[in-house]
Motif scaffolding. Sequence first.
Motif, mmCIF file in Angstrom:
data_model
loop_
_atom_site.group_PDB
_atom_site.id
_atom_site.type_symbol
_atom_site.label_atom_id
_atom_site.label_comp_id
_atom_site.label_asym_id
_atom_site.label_seq_id
_atom_site.Cartn_x
_atom_site.Cartn_y
_atom_site.Cartn_z
ATOM 1 N N LEU A 359 17.629 -23.756 -43.170
ATOM 2 C CA LEU A 359 17.979 -23.529 -41.764
ATOM 3 C C LEU A 359 18.976 -22.383 -41.626
ATOM 4 C CD1 LEU A 359 18.427 -27.167 -40.388
ATOM 5 C CD2 LEU A 359 16.369 -25.774 -40.411
ATOM 6 N N LEU A 360 19.907 -22.295 -42.561
ATOM 7 C CA LEU A 360 20.961 -21.286 -42.492
ATOM 8 C C LEU A 360 20.479 -19.909 -42.956
ATOM 9 C CD1 LEU A 360 23.844 -23.400 -44.061
ATOM 10 C CD2 LEU A 360 23.671 -22.773 -41.655
ATOM 11 N N ARG A 361 19.559 -19.893 -43.884
ATOM 12 C CA ARG A 361 19.229 -18.697 -44.665
ATOM 13 C C ARG A 361 18.906 -17.476 -43.809
ATOM 14 N NH1 ARG A 361 14.854 -20.307 -48.572
ATOM 15 N NH2 ARG A 361 16.574 -21.583 -49.360
ATOM 16 N N GLU A 362 18.169 -17.646 -42.729
ATOM 17 C CA GLU A 362 17.684 -16.495 -41.964
ATOM 18 C C GLU A 362 18.663 -16.012 -40.895
ATOM 19 O OE1 GLU A 362 13.846 -17.319 -40.407
ATOM 20 O OE2 GLU A 362 13.029 -17.998 -42.324
ATOM 21 N N ILE A 363 19.818 -16.665 -40.760
ATOM 22 C CA ILE A 363 20.770 -16.295 -39.709
ATOM 23 C C ILE A 363 21.780 -15.286 -40.241
ATOM 24 C CG2 ILE A 363 22.540 -17.162 -38.133
ATOM 25 C CD1 ILE A 363 21.071 -19.827 -38.078
ATOM 26 N N LYS A 364 21.786 -14.091 -39.654
ATOM 27 C CA LYS A 364 22.771 -13.081 -40.039
ATOM 28 C C LYS A 364 24.129 -13.389 -39.417
ATOM 29 C CE LYS A 364 19.528 -9.300 -40.864
ATOM 30 N NZ LYS A 364 19.133 -7.906 -40.516
ATOM 31 N N PHE A 365 24.112 -13.771 -38.130
ATOM 32 C CA PHE A 365 25.341 -14.237 -37.498
ATOM 33 C C PHE A 365 24.988 -15.272 -36.433
ATOM 34 C CE2 PHE A 365 28.738 -14.522 -34.439
ATOM 35 C CZ PHE A 365 29.864 -14.584 -35.257
ATOM 36 N N GLY A 366 25.683 -16.373 -36.479
ATOM 37 C CA GLY A 366 25.474 -17.438 -35.502
ATOM 38 C C GLY A 366 26.555 -18.487 -35.674
ATOM 39 N N TYR A 367 26.267 -19.702 -35.227
ATOM 40 C CA TYR A 367 27.275 -20.766 -35.294
ATOM 41 C C TYR A 367 26.667 -22.065 -35.813
ATOM 42 C CZ TYR A 367 30.415 -17.733 -32.720
ATOM 43 O OH TYR A 367 31.209 -16.679 -32.359
ATOM 44 N N ALA A 390 33.217 -26.536 -35.193
ATOM 45 C CA ALA A 390 32.148 -25.548 -35.365
ATOM 46 C C ALA A 390 32.606 -24.460 -36.322
ATOM 47 C CB ALA A 390 31.754 -24.942 -34.021
ATOM 48 N N TYR A 391 31.633 -23.754 -36.882
ATOM 49 C CA TYR A 391 31.908 -22.700 -37.848
ATOM 50 C C TYR A 391 30.986 -21.513 -37.579
ATOM 51 C CZ TYR A 391 33.913 -26.680 -40.365
ATOM 52 O OH TYR A 391 34.640 -27.793 -40.705
ATOM 53 N N GLU A 392 31.420 -20.349 -37.978
ATOM 54 C CA GLU A 392 30.536 -19.198 -37.965
ATOM 55 C C GLU A 392 29.490 -19.346 -39.068
ATOM 56 O OE1 GLU A 392 33.370 -15.540 -36.353
ATOM 57 O OE2 GLU A 392 33.089 -15.837 -38.524
ATOM 58 N N ILE A 393 28.326 -18.773 -38.837
ATOM 59 C CA ILE A 393 27.333 -18.585 -39.887
ATOM 60 C C ILE A 393 27.238 -17.077 -40.110
ATOM 61 C CG2 ILE A 393 24.943 -18.892 -40.611
ATOM 62 C CD1 ILE A 393 24.758 -21.219 -38.602
ATOM 63 N N VAL A 394 27.482 -16.637 -41.331
ATOM 64 C CA VAL A 394 27.457 -15.208 -41.654
ATOM 65 C C VAL A 394 26.550 -14.998 -42.868
ATOM 66 C CG1 VAL A 394 28.816 -13.181 -42.250
ATOM 67 C CG2 VAL A 394 29.806 -14.948 -40.769
ATOM 68 N N ASN A 395 25.504 -14.226 -42.655
ATOM 69 C CA ASN A 395 24.556 -13.910 -43.731
ATOM 70 C C ASN A 395 24.057 -15.166 -44.449
ATOM 71 O OD1 ASN A 395 24.732 -11.104 -43.266
ATOM 72 N ND2 ASN A 395 26.584 -10.978 -44.520
ATOM 73 N N GLY A 396 23.681 -16.159 -43.620
ATOM 74 C CA GLY A 396 23.054 -17.360 -44.163
ATOM 75 C C GLY A 396 23.987 -18.378 -44.769
ATOM 76 N N GLU A 397 25.308 -18.192 -44.619
ATOM 77 C CA GLU A 397 26.260 -19.147 -45.178
ATOM 78 C C GLU A 397 27.274 -19.573 -44.120
ATOM 79 O OE1 GLU A 397 28.103 -17.526 -48.629
ATOM 80 O OE2 GLU A 397 26.253 -17.552 -49.824
#
Length: 457
Positions: A359-367, A390-397
């Motif tokens: 789920l995280l892998r394809e997100i470059k930036f999100g939450y 909540a947390y930032e998602i940056v480059n799939g992490e």
Amino acid sequence: MSEYQDLLASAVSEALRLGVDFADFRLERTRFTIIEKRDESTSISSGNDYGVAVRVFLNGAMGFAFTTRISRESIISALKKAYAMARGSRGDLPKPVLMDPAEDYYEAPVKKSIIDVPVDLKVNDILEFDKMLAQNQLVKSRTIRYVERVEERYYASTEERYLAEKRELAYMYASVFGSKEGVRASAHIVKGTTKGYVLWEKYPLDKTANELLNRLEVQLRAKSPKPGNFPVVIAPEALGVFVHEAFGHLAEADLVASGSVLRDKRGKQVASELVTIVDDPTIDDGFGTLKYDDEGVRTAKAVIVEKGIHKDIMTDRIHAALFNVDPTGNGRAESFRYAPLVRMRNTVMLPGDHSLDELLREIKFGYYIVSTAGGQTNLDGSFQVGIEEAYEIVNGEIGEPVRNLSIAGNTLETLFNIDAVGKDFQLFYGRCGKGQLVYVSDGGPHVRVRKITVGGR
């Protein structure tokens, strides 16, 4: 059961003599204990609450009355009040859907009965939990509320239905407020079970305290979010709240009749084909796990959305008649002091086949949204929800934590934007207010939403 059955059978006979279209009686006995710890103050209360609710339907009108005395005279008196109310009213209610005669007694299984555990042991457990919270120097204020209930319900109706159900329920709400370097924040958790006094076996004291303290610490070091439209991954706890608040209420038959966005949507696509949402009264250890509802209806799973298609709404007897469908057993009341309303039970999204990493892998930036802090939903499907963790998602992490974040949008649009569903599943516990408070569960897996509006609050 025989003592109460004879008492209620006598009231049923009197209702039939009055010539009602339909009448039912709900006798309840609840044994409760409440332990509250607010900073250095501790309070304990316990007791028994009991009474009988009476509903009468006559010529399209309903009359309701209750009594706190369990005797033939008081029940008949309440019946006459309800009858007079219905007879003196003009109404256009449909006749409630009727059921076949039945007789049943069901006792929900428990591992260790609440009744068998001394109250001083329960107090010691709460004090030990509080001690773990108080030792953290960031915590400036703390509140713990533990509630346990042994509920017995006896039901009788003019259909010759005589039903009884007993269950146990334990519920713990805890919150902490803290500050660090001028930043202030709060965090909360809710835990529950219907298996008796096993709350701390299910949620060990130290693990639960650490979970709550971690939420607070994360908020105190978090940064503000970037506003805009972003992809998000929603964790099971936050998803459960969304499924219940932003969607579930829209599928309650009384709100559908009032014009919710799901009106006239049956058989139509209302979500991504990856989405299946059910209100299921059979889920193990759920607060909404019941064999019968408060209208004496055998509960059944309501499949609200199946692979994106809107299937069922949740109904009581009256709205089932209005919509010409079978009742789903969603008629619930806070206590004998209230007439039943259409209410949720265990409302969940079913899992898919993705891991969290996928789920995280394809997100470059999100939450990454973990837990919520209240919100608002309207009949047109628009919603706004405050986010607690909540947390930032940056480059799939998963990256740095953010605070004071909120999400907003339209419920159906958000469901359409779900493009991946996790294979995990978690169930959560709470109370739902709709003029009355009832105990409910919600939950689901992790899900990914292509985009959602993110802002501050």
